[in-house]
Write a protein that holds these residues in place. Sequence first.
Motif, short mmCIF file in Angstrom:
data_model
loop_
_atom_site.label_atom_id
_atom_site.label_comp_id
_atom_site.label_asym_id
_atom_site.label_seq_id
_atom_site.Cartn_x
_atom_site.Cartn_y
_atom_site.Cartn_z
N UNK A 87 66.10 75.59 33.56
CA UNK A 87 67.06 76.65 33.88
C UNK A 87 66.35 78.01 33.92
N UNK A 88 65.51 78.28 32.96
CA UNK A 88 64.81 79.57 32.92
C UNK A 88 63.87 79.73 34.12
N UNK A 89 63.22 78.65 34.53
CA UNK A 89 62.35 78.72 35.70
C UNK A 89 63.16 79.01 36.97
N UNK A 90 64.34 78.45 37.06
CA UNK A 90 65.19 78.68 38.23
C UNK A 90 65.73 80.12 38.23
N UNK A 91 65.96 80.66 37.06
CA UNK A 91 66.57 81.99 36.92
C UNK A 91 65.54 83.09 36.71
N UNK A 126 69.83 65.17 31.26
CA UNK A 126 68.56 64.59 30.82
C UNK A 126 68.78 63.53 29.74
N UNK A 127 69.68 63.80 28.82
CA UNK A 127 69.96 62.86 27.74
C UNK A 127 70.55 61.56 28.29
N UNK A 128 71.50 61.66 29.20
CA UNK A 128 72.18 60.47 29.70
C UNK A 128 71.34 59.65 30.67
N UNK A 129 70.24 60.19 31.14
CA UNK A 129 69.33 59.41 31.99
C UNK A 129 68.75 58.22 31.23
N UNK A 162 64.85 71.36 25.13
CA UNK A 162 63.67 72.17 25.46
C UNK A 162 63.37 72.07 26.96
N UNK A 163 63.45 70.87 27.51
CA UNK A 163 63.20 70.69 28.94
C UNK A 163 64.29 71.37 29.77
#
Length: 102
Positions: free
Chosen positions: A32-36, A58-61, A26-27
């Motif tokens: 991505x949508x905000x950038x595009x 994000x998951x691997x952080x 979701x994040x």
Amino acid sequence: MTTTDDLMDYCGAQESDRDYLEKCLAQAMMLVNAYCIRTPDIPEEVLDGAYLQVGSELFHRKSAPNGIAQFSSLDGSTPIRVAKDPMMSVYALLNRWVVSGV
């Protein structure tokens, strides 16, 4: 459309990580949508790939406390710092369609 199952496969995650992966996806989609924004002609396959890459970052952080990733290795390799911006890996890909500047 990218799903949590897609992200789970991409990350090699376990079923026990599903709730966390849903939040990461979701994040990732929001970032991505905000950038595009105002770029409706990006192919869906490219967006799906961007969602997976950012979601994976994000998951691997979670495994990189304080931004430091340490991988188990017998050769004594040193820890590496992960990117602070989870979008770093997709900017070059998306910039083919996103117009920047004034």
